[in-house]
Design a protein around this motif. Structure first.
Motif, PDB file in Angstrom:
ATOM      1  N   ALA A   1       0.831  -1.214   0.000  1.00  0.00           N
ATOM      2  CA  ALA A   1       0.000   0.000   0.000  1.00  0.00           C
ATOM      3  C   ALA A   1       0.861   1.259   0.000  1.00  0.00           C
ATOM      4  O   ALA A   1       0.537   2.250  -0.666  1.00  0.00           O
ATOM      5  CB  ALA A   1      -0.929  -0.014   1.210  1.00  0.00           C
ATOM      6  N   GLN A   2       1.976   1.228   0.739  1.00  0.00           N
ATOM      7  CA  GLN A   2       2.895   2.369   0.759  1.00  0.00           C
ATOM      8  C   GLN A   2       3.521   2.578  -0.619  1.00  0.00           C
ATOM      9  O   GLN A   2       3.645   3.712  -1.099  1.00  0.00           O
ATOM     10  CB  GLN A   2       4.007   2.140   1.800  1.00  0.00           C
ATOM     11  CG  GLN A   2       3.538   2.196   3.240  1.00  0.00           C
ATOM     12  CD  GLN A   2       3.449   3.624   3.768  1.00  0.00           C
ATOM     13  OE1 GLN A   2       3.505   4.583   3.009  1.00  0.00           O
ATOM     14  NE2 GLN A   2       3.293   3.768   5.076  1.00  0.00           N
ATOM     15  N   GLN A   3       3.892   1.474  -1.266  1.00  0.00           N
ATOM     16  CA  GLN A   3       4.502   1.562  -2.598  1.00  0.00           C
ATOM     17  C   GLN A   3       3.516   2.123  -3.622  1.00  0.00           C
ATOM     18  O   GLN A   3       3.918   2.783  -4.584  1.00  0.00           O
ATOM     19  CB  GLN A   3       4.987   0.182  -3.042  1.00  0.00           C
ATOM     20  CG  GLN A   3       6.160  -0.352  -2.237  1.00  0.00           C
ATOM     21  CD  GLN A   3       6.423  -1.828  -2.483  1.00  0.00           C
ATOM     22  OE1 GLN A   3       5.851  -2.429  -3.402  1.00  0.00           O
ATOM     23  NE2 GLN A   3       7.284  -2.430  -1.668  1.00  0.00           N
ATOM     24  N   ALA A   4       2.223   1.848  -3.410  1.00  0.00           N
ATOM     25  CA  ALA A   4       1.208   2.344  -4.343  1.00  0.00           C
ATOM     26  C   ALA A   4       1.162   3.860  -4.367  1.00  0.00           C
ATOM     27  O   ALA A   4       0.755   4.464  -5.371  1.00  0.00           O
ATOM     28  CB  ALA A   4      -0.164   1.779  -3.967  1.00  0.00           C
ATOM     29  N   LYS A   5       1.565   4.511  -3.285  1.00  0.00           N
ATOM     30  CA  LYS A   5       1.567   5.969  -3.233  1.00  0.00           C
ATOM     31  C   LYS A   5       2.447   6.562  -4.328  1.00  0.00           C
ATOM     32  O   LYS A   5       2.120   7.592  -4.920  1.00  0.00           O
ATOM     33  CB  LYS A   5       2.051   6.460  -1.861  1.00  0.00           C
ATOM     34  CG  LYS A   5       1.016   6.368  -0.757  1.00  0.00           C
ATOM     35  CD  LYS A   5       1.546   7.052   0.500  1.00  0.00           C
ATOM     36  CE  LYS A   5       0.461   7.180   1.554  1.00  0.00           C
ATOM     37  NZ  LYS A   5       0.940   7.920   2.745  1.00  0.00           N
ATOM     38  N   ALA A   6       3.592   5.911  -4.577  1.00  0.00           N
ATOM     39  CA  ALA A   6       4.527   6.413  -5.580  1.00  0.00           C
ATOM     40  C   ALA A   6       3.930   6.367  -6.980  1.00  0.00           C
ATOM     41  O   ALA A   6       4.379   7.083  -7.875  1.00  0.00           O
ATOM     42  CB  ALA A   6       5.823   5.610  -5.531  1.00  0.00           C
ATOM     43  N   ARG A   7       2.906   5.524  -7.174  1.00  0.00           N
ATOM     44  CA  ARG A   7       2.252   5.404  -8.479  1.00  0.00           C
ATOM     45  C   ARG A   7       0.915   6.150  -8.503  1.00  0.00           C
ATOM     46  O   ARG A   7       0.083   5.914  -9.377  1.00  0.00           O
ATOM     47  CB  ARG A   7       2.043   3.926  -8.817  1.00  0.00           C
ATOM     48  CG  ARG A   7       3.339   3.133  -8.935  1.00  0.00           C
ATOM     49  CD  ARG A   7       3.080   1.716  -9.426  1.00  0.00           C
ATOM     50  NE  ARG A   7       2.302   0.948  -8.473  1.00  0.00           N
ATOM     51  CZ  ARG A   7       2.823   0.256  -7.458  1.00  0.00           C
ATOM     52  NH1 ARG A   7       4.139   0.256  -7.264  1.00  0.00           N
ATOM     53  NH2 ARG A   7       2.054  -0.431  -6.629  1.00  0.00           N
ATOM     54  N   GLY A   8       0.713   6.999  -7.502  1.00  0.00           N
ATOM     55  CA  GLY A   8      -0.509   7.802  -7.473  1.00  0.00           C
ATOM     56  C   GLY A   8      -1.625   7.221  -6.651  1.00  0.00           C
ATOM     57  O   GLY A   8      -2.677   7.831  -6.496  1.00  0.00           O
TER      58      GLY A   8
END
Length: 548
Positions: free
Chosen positions: A242-249
């Motif tokens: 979920a944290q990594q998804a932030k980098a993709r918007g």
């Protein structure tokens, strides 16, 4: 395009068919635009009618002038065709490969199929959102049917009608849609009549690295809470994903902006991992070269049962929040079209007795899978045998059916339908003469005019003579919530799907020996479960401690 252009050799005589556990059949092989047919033209001999769309891959073998084609199907069946003449064999193989990989939807068999039975009930009109909402209206007046997505412009993967809180207007929904992945704003999935709690589903919030906020989104989901109550957001991803998804918007709901909601992260794997797991599982089930210990080791290495456990555990958590904690729930992952639907639909199986009936389960599949935008066309394009590199294929729906089978096996009297009904749905999701599972969304089905141009699977299933085959004679209506055990020893391999076909080179003695092993293994696990239940041990309590 004409099908005849793809059929180099339409007919070959003297073809020998090998199928597991059945005698060999010699006859005439014919290719049509949609079927591979073999007939011996003898009495009491079953013909083979195989949809090209059911073929996952083929292999060619040659011994002198005799050629063999190994056909591996999406329903996990493997058959062998011995074809006299190398040229004929090559032509048949080339034609089957071309016909089985056609991806033009309008050329698929459902558009050409004409039923030989009388359609007593049009399945396309059996489970309309308006009818489902009438049932909801009889229980509460806090929700309304919105037509904000009537032309599919707000959310391409949602149906034209969605249930939303009564106090939230369409302009608010449009703003929320811009804040959720794919426009999938939170909508009602289930209303728990017992205490008025609800389950919603959505796509992930598009918070991004800057922590973007949407007050309309907060208003929408807060509108489902009772005064003084908190809700639970069940994110089907780990906190790291979920944290990594932030980098993709993408992202998740922050506690600062959603103080009345407690977020819980669970671990349900993404589609590419699930597809690899299915491939490994089927490979293990077809491999006869190992000892029992090695076979079980390969089974464990596939991680299939682990995925089943993770999905069931998350569904139990959602049901626990609603029924035992008296709290409303919002479920989402990334897109909201895969693991989200597994959780919301299984939670309803646990909570709602109506979903355990034949018609109720059909309605659940329509509501939570077909109308909710699960991309069946993409996910079921390949099965476990395809030689092509997986694109968006994944056994998401098969895993859901496996989880339902696990619950059915633990509560055999609480379901009106049998295992054979679940197997039927698995088969038709991958290849069918009916149009029910074509397309990836309600928008695509409307664009293809499926209700006008194809027959619904439900039209066939709901005929009295067919319902008899799927009705459980042990069924007794159970109005209670059923809590399945998610302990590892309670979850078994679904033999009815994964062990019903075997390679044609296998002897009956070998098959019998393995089946004895499997039965003994499953009995051992069942004895452990019974022992636990005699000591009044219930399903493991799902601790809600994974919030961040």
């Amino acid at each position: 395009m004409e099908f005849a252009e793809l059929i180099k050799t339409p007919r070959v005589d003297g073809v020998v068919l090998h199928r597991p556990f059945l005698p060999t059949v010699e006859g005439t092989l014919c290719l049509t635009g949609h079927h591979l047919i073999l007939s011996s033209r003898q009495d009491n001999t079953e013909e083979l009618w195989l949809l090209h769309s059911n073929i996952d891959s083929i292999e060619k073998r040659f011994v002198g002038s005799l050629g063999s084609i190994i056909v591996k199907c999406k329903d996990l069946r493997v058959i062998q065709l011995d074809i006299p003449g190398m040229e004929e064999c090559l032509n048949i193989a080339s034609s089957v490969e071309a016909l089985s990989t056609l991806d033009i939807v309008s050329l698929m068999y459902p558009f050409f199929y004409r039923p030989m039975f009388e359609v007593l009930e049009d399945g396309w009109n059996s489970f309309l959102p308006l009818d489902a909402f009438k049932d909801l209206e009889s229980m509460t007046d806090e929700w309304r049917l919105s037509e904000v997505n009537q032309d599919f412009s707000v959310c391409p993967s949602y149906p034209p009608l969605v249930a939303v809180p009564k106090d939230v207007d369409d302009d608010t929904l449009r703003k929320v849609a811009t804040f959720r992945h794919g426009g999938r704003f939170p909508v009602l999935s289930y209303y728990h009549k017992k205490n008025g709690m609800v389950m919603m589903r959505a796509g992930q919030p598009l918070t991004g690295t800057n922590g973007r906020r949407c007050k309309e989104d907060e208003k929408l989901i807060n509108a489902t809470l009772r005064p003084g109550k908190r809700g639970y957001i069940i994110d089907t991803r780990t906190i790291n994903v979920a944290q990594q998804a932030k980098a993709r918007g993408g992202g998740f709901e922050s506690e600062a902006n959603y103080p009345q909601w407690r977020r819980i992260h669970k671990t349900i794997e993404r589609s590419n991992v699930l597809q690899e797991s299915l491939i490994k599982l089927v490979e293990a089930c077809n491999d006869q070269s190992h000892s029992m210990d090695r076979w079980l080791s390969k089974l464990e290495a596939s991680s299939w049962q682990t995925h089943v456990k993770e999905i069931l555990t998350t569904a139990c958590l959602a049901a626990q929040c609603i029924d035992r904690e008296g709290a409303s729930v919002l479920v989402h992952g990334t897109e909201g079209t895969d693991s989200t639907l597994q959780v919301t639909s299984l939670a309803q199986i646990i909570l709602d007795p109506a979903c355990r009936t034949i018609k109720g389960f059909q309605g659940l599949v329509e509501r939570e899978w077909l109308q909710a935008g699960h991309p069946f066309q993409q996910r079921c394009a390949q099965s476990a045998y395809s030689n092509s590199k997986p694109r968006q294929e994944a056994p998401v729906f098969l895993l859901f059916l496996d989880c339902v089978w696990q619950i059915l096996r633990q509560f055999p009297c609480s379901f009106e339908f049998t295992e054979s009904f679940l197997v039927l749905l698995f088969e038709h999701a991958y290849a069918s003469q009916f149009g029910t599972f074509l397309g990836n969304s309600a928008a695509e089905r409307a664009r293809l005019s499926l209700p006008e141009k194809t027959v619904s699977l439900w039209s066939w299933v709901n005929r009295p003579q067919e319902l008899e085959h799927f009705t459980n004679p042990l069924y007794e209506a159970n109005s209670l919530v059923i809590w399945p055990s998610v302990a590892p020893q309670s979850l078994l391999l679904w033999e009815g799907v994964f062990l019903r076909w075997n390679r044609s080179s296998r002897s009956l003695d070998e098959a019998y020996e393995e089946m004895v092993h499997i039965i003994e293994y499953n009995k051992e696990l069942q004895n452990k479960v019974n022992s636990l239940r005699r000591r009044h041990v219930t399903w493991p309590h799902v601790e809600m401690t994974e919030d961040v």
